[in-house]
Design a protein around this motif. Structure first.
Motif, PDB file in Angstrom:
ATOM      1  N   UNK A  71      -2.218  18.322  -6.374  1.00  0.00           N
ATOM      2  CA  UNK A  71      -1.404  17.309  -5.700  1.00  0.00           C
ATOM      3  C   UNK A  71      -2.304  16.348  -4.937  1.00  0.00           C
ATOM      4  N   UNK A  72      -1.930  15.086  -4.956  1.00  0.00           N
ATOM      5  CA  UNK A  72      -2.659  14.086  -4.179  1.00  0.00           C
ATOM      6  C   UNK A  72      -1.664  13.342  -3.299  1.00  0.00           C
ATOM      7  N   UNK A  73      -2.040  13.067  -2.074  1.00  0.00           N
ATOM      8  CA  UNK A  73      -1.130  12.406  -1.144  1.00  0.00           C
ATOM      9  C   UNK A  73      -1.685  11.020  -0.817  1.00  0.00           C
ATOM     10  N   UNK A  74      -0.816  10.039  -0.874  1.00  0.00           N
ATOM     11  CA  UNK A  74      -1.251   8.693  -0.510  1.00  0.00           C
ATOM     12  C   UNK A  74      -0.238   8.065   0.424  1.00  0.00           C
ATOM     13  N   UNK A  75      -0.746   7.517   1.481  1.00  0.00           N
ATOM     14  CA  UNK A  75       0.145   6.839   2.436  1.00  0.00           C
ATOM     15  C   UNK A  75       0.407   5.438   1.900  1.00  0.00           C
ATOM     16  N   UNK A  76       1.647   5.161   1.540  1.00  0.00           N
ATOM     17  CA  UNK A  76       1.958   3.858   0.964  1.00  0.00           C
ATOM     18  C   UNK A  76       2.305   2.854   2.074  1.00  0.00           C
ATOM     19  N   UNK A  77       3.223   3.218   2.908  1.00  0.00           N
ATOM     20  CA  UNK A  77       3.563   2.404   4.085  1.00  0.00           C
ATOM     21  C   UNK A  77       3.556   3.371   5.274  1.00  0.00           C
ATOM     22  N   UNK A 109       6.262   5.747   4.443  1.00  0.00           N
ATOM     23  CA  UNK A 109       6.362   6.387   3.120  1.00  0.00           C
ATOM     24  C   UNK A 109       5.042   7.001   2.669  1.00  0.00           C
ATOM     25  N   UNK A 110       5.217   8.185   2.115  1.00  0.00           N
ATOM     26  CA  UNK A 110       4.058   8.889   1.571  1.00  0.00           C
ATOM     27  C   UNK A 110       4.310   9.125   0.087  1.00  0.00           C
ATOM     28  N   UNK A 111       3.322   8.864  -0.723  1.00  0.00           N
ATOM     29  CA  UNK A 111       3.471   9.089  -2.159  1.00  0.00           C
ATOM     30  C   UNK A 111       2.764  10.396  -2.514  1.00  0.00           C
ATOM     31  N   UNK A 112       3.486  11.282  -3.162  1.00  0.00           N
ATOM     32  CA  UNK A 112       2.903  12.566  -3.566  1.00  0.00           C
ATOM     33  C   UNK A 112       2.741  12.580  -5.079  1.00  0.00           C
ATOM     34  N   UNK A 113       1.496  12.736  -5.538  1.00  0.00           N
ATOM     35  CA  UNK A 113       1.230  12.766  -6.973  1.00  0.00           C
ATOM     36  C   UNK A 113       0.902  14.202  -7.376  1.00  0.00           C
ATOM     37  N   UNK A 114       1.696  14.752  -8.279  1.00  0.00           N
ATOM     38  CA  UNK A 114       1.424  16.121  -8.731  1.00  0.00           C
ATOM     39  C   UNK A 114       1.019  16.083 -10.194  1.00  0.00           C
ATOM     40  N   UNK A 115      -0.079  16.742 -10.493  1.00  0.00           N
ATOM     41  CA  UNK A 115      -0.572  16.741 -11.870  1.00  0.00           C
ATOM     42  C   UNK A 115      -0.638  18.189 -12.361  1.00  0.00           C
TER      43      UNK A 115
END
Ligand code: ADP
Length: 270
Positions: free
Chosen positions: A8-14, A17-23
């Motif tokens: 999982x990767x976490x990115x702060x978009x605003x 809002x946080x974007x969670x990317x799961x691969x």
């Protein structure tokens, strides 16, 4: 097995809002393990002929003043070298198939031509062993794929049929259309395969009888290659056999005018 491996990767978009990317890494890890296994197996399989060659070379040196012995050992060295070269060739072929997984160049292929070419190439071996090869069935069927790979697949089945059959027997190649599929069956009257082994013969380096396979110059990779070629064409390969009576290997492929080949299933790891 059965467990999902996720990165999982976490990115702060605003600020809100946080974007969670799961691969999903399960498949990647599985492929990595398969590759590692393959390398271990390959090293092991290469050691045998290389060891034999070096032992034979030593023996030849010791027997230098006995021309007959030298000739005999040189002959055996030649046989080992041939085996080694076949093994290297098949390892390269299989790793190429494993790496790409899909067909690079697919085009309409005539099944008749594939069968004719495979029979032609298997002919010398069959003649030497006095095994008669015949062909029959439907003609004019087209599949979508790679001509050379399909010839290799049918040829591997034919070479096996000849290798595991006694002299004086017959091998028949039959083509039959069944709805959207075409079946290419290679039928022999050879030693056959026990039910317990039938499931395993398509695994890499699996040999029912390693000693016999060695005598016939087998590498244990032939059927694994056939399985990969079949899967890459959206088809499959299966075996039916009666020990002591013979075996039938059937390659099933989608007919070209029915539908394009499907991407290969992911479980083509053997
Ligand atoms: P090999 O190079 O040893 O022939 P393959 O992958 O082609 O390897 O076949 C695996 C094993 O399956 C062989 O070692 C042999 O024991 C068995 N086998 C394959 N084809 C036949 C056949 N037509 N009749 C009997 N046994 C067969």
């Amino acid at each position: 097995p059965g467990r999902l491996l996720v990165q999982a990767r976490v990115a702060q978009v605003t600020p809100e809002h946080v974007l969670l990317l799961a691969e999903d890494l399960t498949q990647a890890r599985r492929l990595e393990a398969i590759r590692r296994d393959f390398v271990v197996n390959v090293s092991h399989e290469l050691k045998t002929p290389v060891g034999a060659l070096s032992l034979l070379a030593e023996t030849v040196q010791d027997a230098a003043d006995d021309p007959q012995a030298v000739r005999r050992f040189a002959g055996r060295m030649q046989a080992e070298a041939t085996r080694l070269s076949a093994l290297v060739h098949e390892i390269i072929e299989l790793s190429r198939l494993q790496a790409t997984g899909a067909l690079e160049e697919a085009e309409p292929v005539e099944v008749d031509e594939v069968v004719a070419e495979a029979v032609d190439r298997a002919r010398t071996g069959a003649d030497a062993k006095r095994v008669r090869v015949s062909t029959g069935g439907e003609s004019g069927v087209t599949v979508f794929g790679d001509h050379n790979l399909l010839v290799t697949a049918v040829r591997n089945l034919l070479d096996n049929a000849v290798a595991y059959s006694p002299a004086g027997t017959q091998v028949a190649v039959g083509v039959r259309r069944r709805g959207e599929l075409v079946e290419i069956a290679v039928v022999d009257e050879g030693v056959g395969i026990d039910p317990a082994d039938q499931e395993r013969v398509f695994e890499r380096f699996y040999r029912v009888d390693p000693a016999r396979s060695r005598d016939t110059g087998g590498t244990g990779l032939g059927l694994s290659i056939v399985k990969h070629v079949a899967a890459d064409h959206g088809g499959d390969v299966s075996v039916w056999s009666q020990p002591g009576r013979g075996s039938t290997f059937t390659l099933r492929l989608p007919v070209a005018d029915s539908r394009p080949p499907e991407p290969p299933p992911s479980d083509t790891d053997t």
